[in-house]
Design a protein around this motif. Sequence first.
Motif, short mmCIF file in Angstrom:
data_model
loop_
_atom_site.label_atom_id
_atom_site.label_comp_id
_atom_site.label_asym_id
_atom_site.label_seq_id
_atom_site.Cartn_x
_atom_site.Cartn_y
_atom_site.Cartn_z
N SER A 1 41.64 41.89 41.35
CA SER A 1 41.12 41.85 39.98
C SER A 1 40.05 42.92 39.79
CB SER A 1 40.48 40.48 39.69
OG SER A 1 39.39 40.28 40.58
N GLY A 2 39.73 43.18 38.54
CA GLY A 2 38.62 44.06 38.23
C GLY A 2 37.31 43.45 38.69
N THR A 3 37.23 42.13 38.60
CA THR A 3 36.01 41.43 39.02
C THR A 3 35.76 41.62 40.51
OG1 THR A 3 36.50 39.80 37.30
CG2 THR A 3 34.80 39.22 38.91
N THR B 1 28.98 43.17 26.65
CA THR B 1 30.13 43.31 27.55
C THR B 1 30.71 41.95 27.87
OG1 THR B 1 30.90 44.27 29.65
CG2 THR B 1 28.72 43.26 29.67
N PHE B 2 31.76 41.97 28.67
CA PHE B 2 32.37 40.77 29.20
C PHE B 2 31.56 40.32 30.42
CE2 PHE B 2 36.26 39.18 31.73
CZ PHE B 2 36.19 37.92 31.17
N ALA C 1 32.25 39.44 33.26
CA ALA C 1 32.71 39.93 34.57
C ALA C 1 31.95 41.18 35.01
CB ALA C 1 34.21 40.22 34.54
N VAL D 1 29.07 49.80 31.32
CA VAL D 1 30.41 49.55 30.81
C VAL D 1 30.74 50.54 29.69
CG1 VAL D 1 29.84 47.88 28.99
CG2 VAL D 1 31.98 47.65 30.22
N ASP E 1 31.72 50.32 35.16
CA ASP E 1 32.75 49.32 34.85
C ASP E 1 33.68 49.95 33.83
OD1 ASP E 1 34.35 47.30 33.97
OD2 ASP E 1 32.74 45.88 33.54
N ALA F 1 36.75 49.02 33.33
CA ALA F 1 37.86 48.06 33.20
C ALA F 1 38.64 48.24 31.90
CB ALA F 1 37.33 46.63 33.29
N GLU F 2 37.93 48.62 30.85
CA GLU F 2 38.58 48.75 29.53
C GLU F 2 38.88 50.20 29.20
OE1 GLU F 2 35.85 46.84 26.79
OE2 GLU F 2 36.04 44.91 27.80
N SER G 1 40.44 47.57 35.76
CA SER G 1 41.13 46.27 35.69
C SER G 1 42.54 46.47 35.17
CB SER G 1 40.39 45.32 34.77
OG SER G 1 41.20 44.20 34.47
N LYS H 1 44.85 44.56 29.31
CA LYS H 1 44.28 45.91 29.41
C LYS H 1 45.34 46.98 29.07
CE LYS H 1 40.31 44.30 30.23
NZ LYS H 1 39.79 43.58 31.36
N GLY I 1 45.00 42.34 38.30
CA GLY I 1 44.66 43.22 39.41
C GLY I 1 43.51 44.12 39.02
C1 LIG Z 1 38.59 42.81 31.94
C2 LIG Z 1 37.23 43.20 32.27
C3 LIG Z 1 36.70 42.99 33.54
C4 LIG Z 1 37.34 42.14 34.60
O1 LIG Z 1 38.56 42.46 35.01
P1 LIG Z 1 39.54 41.34 35.62
O2 LIG Z 1 40.66 42.15 36.15
O3 LIG Z 1 39.93 40.44 34.50
O4 LIG Z 1 38.78 40.62 36.69
C5 LIG Z 1 35.43 43.50 33.82
N1 LIG Z 1 34.72 44.13 32.90
C6 LIG Z 1 35.18 44.32 31.65
C7 LIG Z 1 34.33 45.06 30.68
C8 LIG Z 1 36.43 43.85 31.29
O5 LIG Z 1 36.87 44.01 30.03
#
Ligand SMILES: *Cc1c(COP(=O)(O)O)cnc(C)c1O
Length: 380
Positions: A65-67, A91-92, A94, A139, A165, A167-168, A189, A194, A201
């Motif tokens: 995961s991204g986390t 942000t999220f 995570a 982020v 981060d 992820a997005e 992420s 996404k 993942g």
């Molecule tokens: C989706 C997201 C994550 C986490 O990713 P996962 O793969 O869902 O664990 C972390 N940070 C941000 C900003 C996200 O949008």
Amino acid sequence: MKRPEKRIPLATPTTHGDELGYIKEAFDKNWVAPLGFNCDGFEEEMSEYLSAGLENKYHCLCLVSGTSALHLAVKAAGVKRGDVVLCSDMTFSATVNPVVYEGGVPVFVDSERDTWNMDPKALEKAFEKYPEAKVVVLVHLYGTPSKIDEIKAVCEKHNVILIEDAAEALSATYKGRQCGTFGNYNALSFNGNKIITTSGGGMLICEDEESRKKALYRATQARENVLWYQHEEIGYNYRMSNLVAGVGRAQLKHIEDHRAVKERIYKRYEEGLKGLPLVMNPYIKEEAKPNFWLSCMLMEKGVCDDFMKIVDKLNEANIETRPLWKPMHMQPVFAGSDFIYVEDTPVDEDLFSRGLCLPSDLKMTEEEQDYVIECIKECF
Ligand SMILES: *Cc1c(COP(=O)(O)O)cnc(C)c1O
């Protein structure tokens, strides 16, 4: 268009069929396990993608995961119990949770209005109050690059580690360079919503092979290199499966197409919503190319007293919308955390009170998007 039977979603997985070829190969070779040739291939291909045109190649590690990628980044940065970590606020969760897994103390930093990301001035102010801080987590909200040069300059001045981060933000670029290559450690992420997905993942992006190796060791239960199971550190089971990595390899081939469709969706909203008392999520055109992962609108002050009414109305029209990420400093779970801002009132609270994420699904038809635009117009 009439009210559709099927809900128009924010963002769902978009697959192309070629994912199955990679999965079939894994079955044919009976490589249905974590690690394996698809993981190696996905890491190599991502490294090529991110590092194109750069002097040094990035070293990628695919994870569950991204986390988990962010968690390994926080560990690599050396965050220990009681350490202050300066984090994006809008942000999220995570982005921040892994800091807390390690006993770190998150301090949240307000956003600026040009990109809705961490304000370099607020970050500087945070260092005045917390000169001992050693790590920053940044982020890029909704796939819009931050003011990266300014943020990096503050980080360099204070000699701290930057965790990005992204992820997005995969496929978003800043001054021609890919997001996910600006921090000392970077996270991607591939969650279902996404811009590309592996069903679930993530990936850790490192500057050198040494860091990748250390993260790989932690991600595979911290096994020492001897015949028996020998452990000198607490490990994790964070490795991506060879099946899932196959999905990622196919998806990565479509990333630029996905980005182009997302941009078209954003531009269509921008055009279609012109004249209404609102703006789209902003970016700095001279230096950034967002991936437009989610299109958002920010209503003008005063016209959004009925904010939740708009959400309800669109919901009734079978359109999914959602307020922006609720700022971390407003979350009950982080009630005890400090929050640094430089304007008279926090920017993040203002954005949260007026902003809405709009359907940005890759498979949304123009007809469906026009319907969304019409329904939004009727709200004003
Ligand atoms: C989706 C997201 C994550 C986490 O990713 P996962 O793969 O869902 O664990 C972390 N940070 C941000 C900003 C996200 O949008």
